[in-house]
Write an enzyme that holds these catalytic residues in place. Structure first.
Site, PDB file in Angstrom:
ATOM      1  N   GLU A  11      -4.373   5.418  12.110  1.00  0.00           N
ATOM      2  CA  GLU A  11      -4.160   5.750  10.666  1.00  0.00           C
ATOM      3  C   GLU A  11      -4.292   4.471   9.937  1.00  0.00           C
ATOM      4  O   GLU A  11      -3.987   3.355  10.589  1.00  0.00           O
ATOM      5  CB  GLU A  11      -2.732   6.172  10.269  1.00  0.00           C
ATOM      6  CG  GLU A  11      -2.436   6.199   8.804  1.00  0.00           C
ATOM      7  CD  GLU A  11      -1.092   6.726   8.465  1.00  0.00           C
ATOM      8  OE1 GLU A  11      -0.539   7.639   9.225  1.00  0.00           O
ATOM      9  OE2 GLU A  11      -0.301   6.260   7.449  1.00  0.00           O
ATOM     10  N   GLU A  51      -0.731   1.536   0.146  1.00  0.00           N
ATOM     11  CA  GLU A  51       0.639   2.125  -0.442  1.00  0.00           C
ATOM     12  C   GLU A  51       1.449   1.356  -1.592  1.00  0.00           C
ATOM     13  O   GLU A  51       1.676   0.171  -1.428  1.00  0.00           O
ATOM     14  CB  GLU A  51       1.306   2.477   0.861  1.00  0.00           C
ATOM     15  CG  GLU A  51       0.618   3.682   1.773  1.00  0.00           C
ATOM     16  CD  GLU A  51       1.655   3.716   3.089  1.00  0.00           C
ATOM     17  OE1 GLU A  51       2.169   4.776   3.168  1.00  0.00           O
ATOM     18  OE2 GLU A  51       1.655   2.815   4.029  1.00  0.00           O
TER      19      GLU A  51
END
Length: 346
Positions: A234, A239
């Protein structure tokens, strides 16, 4: 096979696998000629196409093996072409061996190639309405569908939660009761439509505000269905959590580095919820570099033991609450993740 080939090149560069036999059958005078297309006084490293024509020759040779960027090229003539794709000016080591039976001679040469940076895939979000179905699909439901970190939203495909409007993708998280959840939002993916291995990836976005919001621009390995997570890898390009305003995270998850044990870097960028900023990575076999507004803040040293040498697809979403998003502000009603564009460069 790659490891074995490299080992042979370094251990047996003298060129004969059986010193007790007649040396006259061993190839000799190995020459590696590399013609970088478009070289000139103004462009000594080529015209930016990355195309290189090779002509490997040796006396008494019947076949050749050439190692370029981890790829082994087998040739009976020694004549072939290779296109380098990493943008910018980069130097590559070319390993070549000339064979006759089990006898061989090996050599290396370094070449420097210029590759112009060009967009190979993008979505500019210039058509109003639903996201382009040739590029994006929806993942709907709650964490019970195979994802989730105790998040509170229900992902829908409704225009109330995801729409392209006036040149911008808008993913809106709302406080509303829907199918048993207290919030709604959206999660769109390029899975089975587009994936990329290596290159520069850039996104221009303005982030939602409010305690409990958790927007992300990220990627998962194409092989997730066969190997699962975190084995697929990932790459979290961006974020942000509303409870820690203006702190941008770039993170890698893979085996032994899942959940809060990801390999992460962060940077504080004022105004991420009030203005658009550039979020990008540069990714190749050696590193993944994370940037905000073209300023480097985190470097991950990639290698062949990680899953980050395979194609990955994109995911854009805005979660609410959960393990990372945290407590939701009681006064929160709605907030929108806005993406101006996503671009992939060679």
């Amino acid at each position: 096979m790659l490891f074995i080939f490299i080992s042979i090149l370094f251990i047996n560069c003298s060129g004969d696998s059986d010193s007790g036999e007649n040396q006259s059958d061993t190839p000799s005078n190995l020459v590696i000629n590399a013609d970088i297309v478009g070289t000139s006084v103004a462009n000594p490293n080529g015209d930016g196409s990355g195309l290189v024509n090779f002509n490997v020759t040796a006396d008494n040779a019947t076949s050749y093996k050439v190692l370029i960027e981890g790829q082994t090229i087998n040739s009976t003539t020694g004549v072939f072409s290779h296109t380098f794709t990493q943008s910018g000016t980069n130097t590559y080591t070319i390993h070549a061996s000339a064979y006759k039976g089990n006898k061989f001679i090996s050599s290396t040469v370094n070449i420097t190639v210029y590759v112009v940076s060009t967009v190979v895939w993008s979505d500019e979000f210039n058509t109003n309405g639903a996201p382009d179905s040739s590029k994006w699909s929806y993942e709907t439901g709650t964490g019970n569908n195979g994802w989730g970190n105790n998040e509170l939203q229900y992902y829908t495909n409704r225009p109330e939660n995801v729409v392209v409007d006036n040149g911008v993708l808008k993913i809106t998280a709302k406080r509303e009761t829907y199918n048993g959840s207290a919030f709604t939002s959206a999660r769109i993916v390029t899975k089975d439509r587009y994936s990329v291995k290596y290159g520069k990836i850039e996104m221009r976005a303005k982030l939602p505000a409010g305690g409990g919001t958790w927007p992300a621009l990220w990627m998962l390995g194409n092989n997730i269905n066969s190997v699962g997570w975190p084995a697929c890898g990932e790459i979290d390009i961006m974020e942000h959590v509303g409870n820690d305003l203006n702190k941008i995270h770039g993170t890698l998850h893979y085996p032994n580095h899942s959940g809060g044990n990801g390999v992460s870097g962060s940077v504080v960028v004022p105004g991420v919820t009030t203005s658009f900023h550039l979020y990008s990575i540069e990714w190749d076999a050696s590193f993944i570099k994370f940037y905000v507004d073209n300023q480097l803040y985190h470097t991950f040293n990639n290698n062949n033991e990680t899953p980050f040498n395979n194609p990955f697809f994109f995911i854009f979403n805005c979660a609410i609450g959960g393990n990372f998003g945290g407590a939701v502000d009681p006064n929160f009603t709605s907030a929108t993740l806005e993406v101006d564009y996503v671009r992939v460069y060679n």
